[in-house]
Motif scaffolding. Structure first.
Motif, PDB file in Angstrom:
ATOM      1  N   ASP A 204       0.834  -1.217   0.000  1.00 58.89           N
ATOM      2  CA  ASP A 204       0.000   0.000   0.000  1.00 58.89           C
ATOM      3  C   ASP A 204       0.864   1.259   0.000  1.00 58.89           C
ATOM      4  O   ASP A 204       0.628   2.218  -0.766  1.00 58.89           O
ATOM      5  CB  ASP A 204      -0.924  -0.007   1.211  1.00 58.89           C
ATOM      6  CG  ASP A 204      -1.913  -1.163   1.163  1.00 58.89           C
ATOM      7  OD1 ASP A 204      -2.322  -1.644   2.247  1.00 58.89           O
ATOM      8  OD2 ASP A 204      -2.275  -1.598   0.036  1.00 58.89           O
TER       9      ASP A 204
ATOM     10  N   HIS B 205       3.863   1.478  -1.011  1.00 54.80           N
ATOM     11  CA  HIS B 205       4.569   1.519  -2.296  1.00 54.80           C
ATOM     12  C   HIS B 205       3.707   2.190  -3.366  1.00 54.80           C
ATOM     13  O   HIS B 205       4.197   3.027  -4.145  1.00 54.80           O
ATOM     14  CB  HIS B 205       4.923   0.086  -2.697  1.00 54.80           C
ATOM     15  CG  HIS B 205       5.618  -0.018  -4.026  1.00 54.80           C
ATOM     16  ND1 HIS B 205       6.841   0.545  -4.264  1.00 54.80           N
ATOM     17  CD2 HIS B 205       5.222  -0.612  -5.178  1.00 54.80           C
ATOM     18  CE1 HIS B 205       7.185   0.304  -5.502  1.00 54.80           C
ATOM     19  NE2 HIS B 205       6.223  -0.399  -6.089  1.00 54.80           N
ATOM     20  N   ASN B 206       2.404   1.843  -3.416  1.00 58.29           N
ATOM     21  CA  ASN B 206       1.508   2.451  -4.409  1.00 58.29           C
ATOM     22  C   ASN B 206       1.370   3.961  -4.166  1.00 58.29           C
ATOM     23  O   ASN B 206       1.398   4.769  -5.116  1.00 58.29           O
ATOM     24  CB  ASN B 206       0.128   1.789  -4.341  1.00 58.29           C
ATOM     25  CG  ASN B 206       0.187   0.344  -4.778  1.00 58.29           C
ATOM     26  OD1 ASN B 206       0.939   0.011  -5.705  1.00 58.29           O
ATOM     27  ND2 ASN B 206      -0.578  -0.529  -4.131  1.00 58.29           N
ATOM     28  N   GLN B 207       1.249   4.353  -2.898  1.00 60.31           N
ATOM     29  CA  GLN B 207       1.144   5.793  -2.589  1.00 60.31           C
ATOM     30  C   GLN B 207       2.392   6.544  -3.012  1.00 60.31           C
ATOM     31  O   GLN B 207       2.338   7.638  -3.584  1.00 60.31           O
ATOM     32  CB  GLN B 207       0.906   5.965  -1.082  1.00 60.31           C
ATOM     33  CG  GLN B 207      -0.478   5.524  -0.614  1.00 60.31           C
ATOM     34  CD  GLN B 207      -0.632   5.622   0.894  1.00 60.31           C
ATOM     35  OE1 GLN B 207       0.300   6.048   1.567  1.00 60.31           O
ATOM     36  NE2 GLN B 207      -1.800   5.220   1.408  1.00 60.31           N
TER      37      GLN B 207
ATOM     38  N   LEU C  70       4.471   5.711  -5.297  1.00 58.01           N
ATOM     39  CA  LEU C  70       4.557   5.785  -6.761  1.00 58.01           C
ATOM     40  C   LEU C  70       3.776   6.985  -7.280  1.00 58.01           C
ATOM     41  O   LEU C  70       4.255   7.737  -8.154  1.00 58.01           O
ATOM     42  CB  LEU C  70       4.013   4.501  -7.373  1.00 58.01           C
ATOM     43  CG  LEU C  70       4.968   3.294  -7.446  1.00 58.01           C
ATOM     44  CD1 LEU C  70       4.196   2.061  -7.860  1.00 58.01           C
ATOM     45  CD2 LEU C  70       6.082   3.575  -8.450  1.00 58.01           C
ATOM     46  N   GLN C  71       2.557   7.186  -6.757  1.00 58.76           N
ATOM     47  CA  GLN C  71       1.758   8.329  -7.192  1.00 58.76           C
ATOM     48  C   GLN C  71       2.445   9.651  -6.856  1.00 58.76           C
ATOM     49  O   GLN C  71       2.494  10.576  -7.671  1.00 58.76           O
ATOM     50  CB  GLN C  71       0.377   8.267  -6.525  1.00 58.76           C
ATOM     51  CG  GLN C  71      -0.495   7.108  -7.023  1.00 58.76           C
ATOM     52  CD  GLN C  71      -1.777   6.970  -6.240  1.00 58.76           C
ATOM     53  OE1 GLN C  71      -2.021   7.762  -5.324  1.00 58.76           O
ATOM     54  NE2 GLN C  71      -2.607   5.978  -6.600  1.00 58.76           N
ATOM     55  N   GLU C  72       2.985   9.731  -5.623  1.00 55.99           N
ATOM     56  CA  GLU C  72       3.670  10.972  -5.223  1.00 55.99           C
ATOM     57  C   GLU C  72       4.896  11.227  -6.098  1.00 55.99           C
ATOM     58  O   GLU C  72       5.193  12.368  -6.469  1.00 55.99           O
ATOM     59  CB  GLU C  72       4.098  10.863  -3.753  1.00 55.99           C
ATOM     60  CG  GLU C  72       2.932  10.957  -2.788  1.00 55.99           C
ATOM     61  CD  GLU C  72       3.359  10.727  -1.354  1.00 55.99           C
ATOM     62  OE1 GLU C  72       2.495  10.777  -0.474  1.00 55.99           O
ATOM     63  OE2 GLU C  72       4.565  10.493  -1.129  1.00 55.99           O
ATOM     64  N   SER C  73       5.618  10.159  -6.417  1.00 52.24           N
ATOM     65  CA  SER C  73       6.821  10.322  -7.254  1.00 52.24           C
ATOM     66  C   SER C  73       6.469  10.803  -8.658  1.00 52.24           C
ATOM     67  O   SER C  73       7.181  11.608  -9.256  1.00 52.24           O
ATOM     68  CB  SER C  73       7.572   8.997  -7.331  1.00 52.24           C
ATOM     69  OG  SER C  73       6.779   8.022  -7.968  1.00 52.24           O
ATOM     70  N   ILE C  74       5.328  10.331  -9.211  1.00 50.26           N
ATOM     71  CA  ILE C  74       4.901  10.780 -10.554  1.00 50.26           C
ATOM     72  C   ILE C  74       4.607  12.274 -10.526  1.00 50.26           C
ATOM     73  O   ILE C  74       5.016  13.026 -11.432  1.00 50.26           O
ATOM     74  CB  ILE C  74       3.670   9.965 -11.007  1.00 50.26           C
ATOM     75  CG1 ILE C  74       4.087   8.502 -11.284  1.00 50.26           C
ATOM     76  CG2 ILE C  74       3.038  10.591 -12.241  1.00 50.26           C
ATOM     77  CD1 ILE C  74       2.920   7.525 -11.274  1.00 50.26           C
ATOM     78  N   LEU C  75       3.902  12.741  -9.474  1.00 50.68           N
ATOM     79  CA  LEU C  75       3.596  14.180  -9.349  1.00 50.68           C
ATOM     80  C   LEU C  75       4.867  15.013  -9.222  1.00 50.68           C
ATOM     81  O   LEU C  75       5.023  16.072  -9.854  1.00 50.68           O
ATOM     82  CB  LEU C  75       2.691  14.418  -8.129  1.00 50.68           C
ATOM     83  CG  LEU C  75       1.269  13.840  -8.223  1.00 50.68           C
ATOM     84  CD1 LEU C  75       0.590  13.890  -6.859  1.00 50.68           C
ATOM     85  CD2 LEU C  75       0.438  14.608  -9.252  1.00 50.68           C
TER      86      LEU C  75
ATOM     87  N   GLN D  59       7.841  14.228 -10.277  1.00 49.87           N
ATOM     88  CA  GLN D  59       8.570  14.220 -11.551  1.00 49.87           C
ATOM     89  C   GLN D  59       8.024  15.281 -12.504  1.00 49.87           C
ATOM     90  O   GLN D  59       8.778  15.987 -13.187  1.00 49.87           O
ATOM     91  CB  GLN D  59       8.471  12.836 -12.190  1.00 49.87           C
ATOM     92  CG  GLN D  59       9.452  11.828 -11.622  1.00 49.87           C
ATOM     93  CD  GLN D  59       9.331  10.482 -12.295  1.00 49.87           C
ATOM     94  OE1 GLN D  59       8.438  10.278 -13.132  1.00 49.87           O
ATOM     95  NE2 GLN D  59      10.206   9.567 -11.922  1.00 49.87           N
ATOM     96  N   LYS D  60       6.701  15.375 -12.552  1.00 47.15           N
ATOM     97  CA  LYS D  60       6.097  16.371 -13.458  1.00 47.15           C
ATOM     98  C   LYS D  60       6.496  17.786 -13.045  1.00 47.15           C
ATOM     99  O   LYS D  60       6.872  18.613 -13.876  1.00 47.15           O
ATOM    100  CB  LYS D  60       4.571  16.225 -13.430  1.00 47.15           C
ATOM    101  CG  LYS D  60       4.073  14.974 -14.140  1.00 47.15           C
ATOM    102  CD  LYS D  60       2.561  14.838 -14.020  1.00 47.15           C
ATOM    103  CE  LYS D  60       2.066  13.596 -14.721  1.00 47.15           C
ATOM    104  NZ  LYS D  60       0.598  13.421 -14.572  1.00 47.15           N
TER     105      LYS D  60
END
Length: 600
Positions: free
Chosen positions: A247, A249-251, A253-258, A260-261
């Motif tokens: 769980d 890890h999924n959170q 991942l989302q934070e890392s995508i934001l 990165q942008k």
């Protein structure tokens, strides 16, 4: 062999009598009991049999306490016995310490166990005993088996009042003989009862050992069951952790995508700003480089002019020094020739005129020097002005370069910060994935370990049985090997003795032959060779040349024939002539061959 058999029989009799007397007296014995003292004396003789002599600074020593000290290393439980022996101040010798050890181990009922340890480690015992010693052979194991029966006896021994160092170990079998005669006539049933009791105690001790081993195995099984239950609890906890980590890890991942942008947008803006700053910096740098090149060319031209002026100055200074040297030389000449003033007035007038001319030239040279010095000062002032201008320009250049460096450093710092953030996020993701994989791997490995442990238990049981069989075979093979080694050593000794005898016989034969040849030569010398007369020989016997006034006759002192000087120029010492005398070439060669054979 006979000594070993006698000691073995004595040991059997002493143990048998001790057990019988202990049964009659109630199985408890004191240190004053004579049969117990006899047993210790017999035991001491058995331990002393085949001991190696140890050399030291004091001299040679032969003590049975040396091998007994190995028990402390092999069995840590026996350290109490050795500590008690060392704490007794009355015992000072190694013999006393060995006797005290026998007393204490019998009191603890572990004498058989300790001696069994020593016999199991015969490689260590070989340092103290010889190969034919009682403790190194099968009789040692038999004695250990007999000593197991003494565990039924309760020995109450006191070591403080006894003088164990100076006791004389004399074996007296009168007690045994008396007991045996009485028992033979009175009742044979006591022997049967004693044997039954011995067997009973032996069986009881075996049961104790077996119960100890069973208790150890049960404790091991309980420990394994507890560890299995703990592992199962840890597995459940690990599964819960894996779910929670997934769980998180999924959170992440989302934070890392934001992130990165956002970082990509900020990087694009910063890149555009840095491009504009770089273009302005390049334009300013080109203008500064052109200014710097022009000033550098002017500096080079002025430096060349200054070098040329310095060279001219050095030449003029050289002329001046030459003139000064000439003046000094002239002054020396004047001082030297003051005595001849009357004769050389005309020359003085010429010298004065020359001096006047020289003074005029010096003045002219000084005037020219002053002019050149003035020009030099002007040039120096100009060069100073140029240096100040160049310094100002260099300072401007440094300022511009510093501004450029600061701008570049800011850009690099921004890039590093963004890169570091990206790297940390990636590392965090990798760690999370690794943790999940490692937990799954640990679960699998723990299950496999449980299976392997069960398999290893079965294998170890089988291996124990195989090893016991191999040990029995190994003991038989070792005995056969020892016998073969003894036979080999005996045969090698016989071969060496026979070879030495043959060598001595050969030496005696060669010496006798040489003596015979010497005796023959002495006999020949005593009898004397046929000495040829001078009238009988016309020419040399070897080269057959005729004798004349120049070629004289010479006798060989060995064979007696006549030879010329060239054929009899050698000299050797003969048995009949102590000093070296004339010998012909043939006799010389023969005598030399004999000498060389005698030397070899």
């Amino acid at each position: 062999m006979e000594e070993r058999a006698n000691l073995m029989n004595m040991m059997k009799v002493s143990i048998k009598v001790l057990i019988q007397s202990a049964l009659n007296l109630g199985r408890s014995l004191d240190s004053d009991y004579p049969l117990l003292q006899q047993f210790f004396f017999v035991m001491e003789h058995c331990l002393k049999h085949g001991l190696k002599v140890k050399k030291s600074f004091i001299g040679q020593s032969k003590s049975f306490f040396g091998p007994l000290e190995l028990v402390e290393k092999l069995c840590p439980e026996s350290s109490d016995i050795f500590a008690n022996i060392r704490n007794i101040p009355e015992i000072k010798t190694s013999v006393g310490r060995g006797r005290a050890w026998l007393h204490l181990s019998l009191m603890q009922k572990k004498l058989a166990d300790y001696l069994q340890l020593l016999i199991d480690h015969k490689d260590l015992l070989s340092d103290f005993y010889e190969h034919e010693a009682l403790m190194m052979e099968e009789e040692g194991a038999v004695i250990v088996g007999l000593l197991v029966g003494l565990n039924m006896i309760d020995a109450n021994l006191c070591l403080k009042g006894e003088d164990l160092d100076s006791q004389v170990g004399i074996i007296d079998f009168s007690f045994c003989l008396k007991d045996t005669q009485l028992n033979d006539h009175s009742d044979k049933k006591a022997d049967e009862i004693a044997t039954i009791l011995d067997q009973k105690h032996y069986v009881e001790e075996l049961n104790k050992h077996l119960s100890c081993t069973v208790g150890d195995l049960q404790s091991k099984i309980e420990f394994l069951e507890k560890s299995n239950s703990k592992l199962n609890d840890e597995l459940v906890a690990a599964k819960d952790r894996i779910v929670s980590l997934q769980d998180e890890h999924n959170q992440l991942l989302q934070e890392s995508i934001l992130l990165q942008k956002k970082s990509e947008r900020s990087v694009e803006v910063n890149m555009q700003d840095t491009k504009v700053e770089l273009e302005t910096y390049k334009q300013t740098r080109q203008g500064l480089d052109e200014m710097y090149n022009e000033t550098w060319k002017q500096l080079r031209i002025e430096k060349q002019a200054r070098l040329e002026l310095e060279k001219e100055l050095e030449l003029q200074l050289g002329f001046k020094t030459e003139m000064e040297m000439a003046m000094k030389l002239l002054e020396k000449d004047v001082h030297e020739k003051q005595d001849t003033l009357v004769v050389l007035r005309k020359q003085l007038d010429d010298v004065k005129s020359i001096n006047l001319q020289m003074c005029q030239k010096i003045k002219e040279a000084e005037i020219a020097l002053q002019k050149k010095n003035e020009t030099l000062s002007l040039l120096q002032a100009k060069s100073d002005q140029m240096d100040s201008v160049t310094k100002v320009q260099e300072q401007r250049l440094q300022k511009s370069e510093k501004a450029r460096q600061t701008s570049e450093e800011n850009v690099i710092k921004m890039q590093k910060e963004y890169d570091a953030k990206i790297v940390t996020l990636q590392q965090h993701l990798e760690k999370m994935t690794k943790q999940s994989s490692s937990l799954e791997h640990d679960l699998k490995s723990e299950r496999e370990q449980q299976k392997t442990l069960q398999q290893e238990l079965h294998k170890e049981k089988d291996n124990n049985e195989c090893l016991q069989n191999e040990l029995q075979q190994y003991s038989q093979l070792k005995k056969d090997f020892d016998k073969v080694l003894l036979e080999k050593k005996q045969l090698e000794k016989l071969c060496d003795e026979q070879e030495q005898a043959l060598q001595e016989m050969g030496l005696h034969l060669s010496q006798s032959k040489l003596k015979m040849e010497d005796i023959k030569e002495v006999n020949k010398a005593l009898k004397g060779h046929s000495w040829l007369k001078d009238d009988e020989a016309i020419g040399c016997k070897q080269c057959n040349k005729e004798f004349s006034i120049s070629r004289r006759k010479h006798h060989c002192r060995n064979c007696g024939d006549i030879f010329c000087n060239t054929c009899s120029s050698n000299e050797l010492s003969l048995p009949s002539y102590p000093k070296p005398v004339r010998v012909c070439d043939t006799c010389h060669n023969l005598l030399l061959q004999r000498c060389s054979s005698n030397c070899s």
